[in-house]
Design a protein around this motif. Sequence first.
Motif, mmCIF file in Angstrom:
data_model
loop_
_atom_site.group_PDB
_atom_site.id
_atom_site.type_symbol
_atom_site.label_atom_id
_atom_site.label_comp_id
_atom_site.label_asym_id
_atom_site.label_seq_id
_atom_site.Cartn_x
_atom_site.Cartn_y
_atom_site.Cartn_z
ATOM 1 N N UNK A 162 0.830 -1.205 0.000
ATOM 2 C CA UNK A 162 0.000 0.000 0.000
ATOM 3 C C UNK A 162 0.855 1.241 0.000
ATOM 4 N N UNK A 163 0.192 2.382 0.125
ATOM 5 C CA UNK A 163 0.894 3.662 0.083
ATOM 6 C C UNK A 163 1.832 3.843 1.263
ATOM 7 N N UNK A 164 1.405 3.387 2.450
ATOM 8 C CA UNK A 164 2.256 3.540 3.637
ATOM 9 C C UNK A 164 3.574 2.799 3.462
ATOM 10 N N UNK A 165 3.501 1.589 2.927
ATOM 11 C CA UNK A 165 4.726 0.807 2.704
ATOM 12 C C UNK A 165 5.616 1.478 1.667
ATOM 13 N N UNK A 166 5.041 1.975 0.594
ATOM 14 C CA UNK A 166 5.834 2.641 -0.445
ATOM 15 C C UNK A 166 6.521 3.890 0.102
ATOM 16 N N UNK A 167 5.787 4.675 0.867
ATOM 17 C CA UNK A 167 6.353 5.914 1.425
ATOM 18 C C UNK A 167 7.489 5.591 2.381
ATOM 19 N N UNK A 168 7.261 4.646 3.278
ATOM 20 C CA UNK A 168 8.314 4.285 4.243
ATOM 21 C C UNK A 168 9.506 3.670 3.542
ATOM 22 N N UNK A 169 9.265 2.869 2.523
ATOM 23 C CA UNK A 169 10.368 2.260 1.771
ATOM 24 C C UNK A 169 11.237 3.330 1.115
ATOM 25 N N UNK A 170 10.623 4.325 0.501
ATOM 26 C CA UNK A 170 11.397 5.375 -0.163
ATOM 27 C C UNK A 170 12.083 6.291 0.841
ATOM 28 N N UNK A 171 11.468 6.498 1.995
ATOM 29 C CA UNK A 171 12.140 7.274 3.052
ATOM 30 C C UNK A 171 13.374 6.524 3.546
ATOM 31 N N UNK A 172 13.242 5.218 3.751
ATOM 32 C CA UNK A 172 14.380 4.404 4.204
ATOM 33 C C UNK A 172 15.497 4.427 3.163
ATOM 34 N N UNK A 173 15.159 4.319 1.903
ATOM 35 C CA UNK A 173 16.171 4.361 0.837
ATOM 36 C C UNK A 173 16.853 5.725 0.810
ATOM 37 N N UNK A 174 16.089 6.797 0.907
ATOM 38 C CA UNK A 174 16.666 8.149 0.875
ATOM 39 C C UNK A 174 17.577 8.382 2.075
ATOM 40 N N UNK A 175 17.144 7.985 3.256
ATOM 41 C CA UNK A 175 17.975 8.152 4.446
ATOM 42 C C UNK A 175 19.247 7.318 4.322
ATOM 43 N N UNK A 176 19.138 6.116 3.773
ATOM 44 C CA UNK A 176 20.316 5.278 3.572
ATOM 45 C C UNK A 176 21.325 5.906 2.622
ATOM 46 N N UNK A 177 20.853 6.507 1.539
ATOM 47 C CA UNK A 177 21.749 7.156 0.584
ATOM 48 C C UNK A 177 22.422 8.365 1.223
#
Length: 145
Positions: free
Chosen positions: A92-107
């Motif tokens: 869902x949208x919550x998973x997509x948003x959190x996934x992209x936040x985690x990727x951005x913070x990791x980068x």
Amino acid sequence: TSYVEGTSGIVENLINNAPAIGQCVLVLLLSLVCYQYIEGKKTYRMYFNLNVFALVMYVCGYYLPLLSRFTYYMIIPHILLVPGLVFEMEEGNKRKIIKWIVIAVGIVYFLLFLRTASAEGIRVLPYKTWIMDGMKEYLYYNEVS
């Protein structure tokens, strides 16, 4: 040492350990958002408890020099906890948003690491990376030419 003499305090500790403390806080926030997935799994619960204990030790145990070594090993399970929590979430949208936040913070975290990877105390890279240092001269040279 400076710990015995009392010359360094909690403020210096917070500055010196800011990346690790920030990492623990971010993982704690993600864990609290996804706490429903931690309750059912013993391994996630253990990783969560290690993160909380490491954060407490980083902040409150600043006067003991060995604690930073122990807490470093306590935050290693972040490698398993963060993707595990994202994977456990329903599609869902919550998973997509959190996934992209985690990727951005990791980068961003990796780029901050690259800025200091050639420092004297770290010694991961014996040279300065082209991403942080060499690109300025390259771009400037191409603009002038």
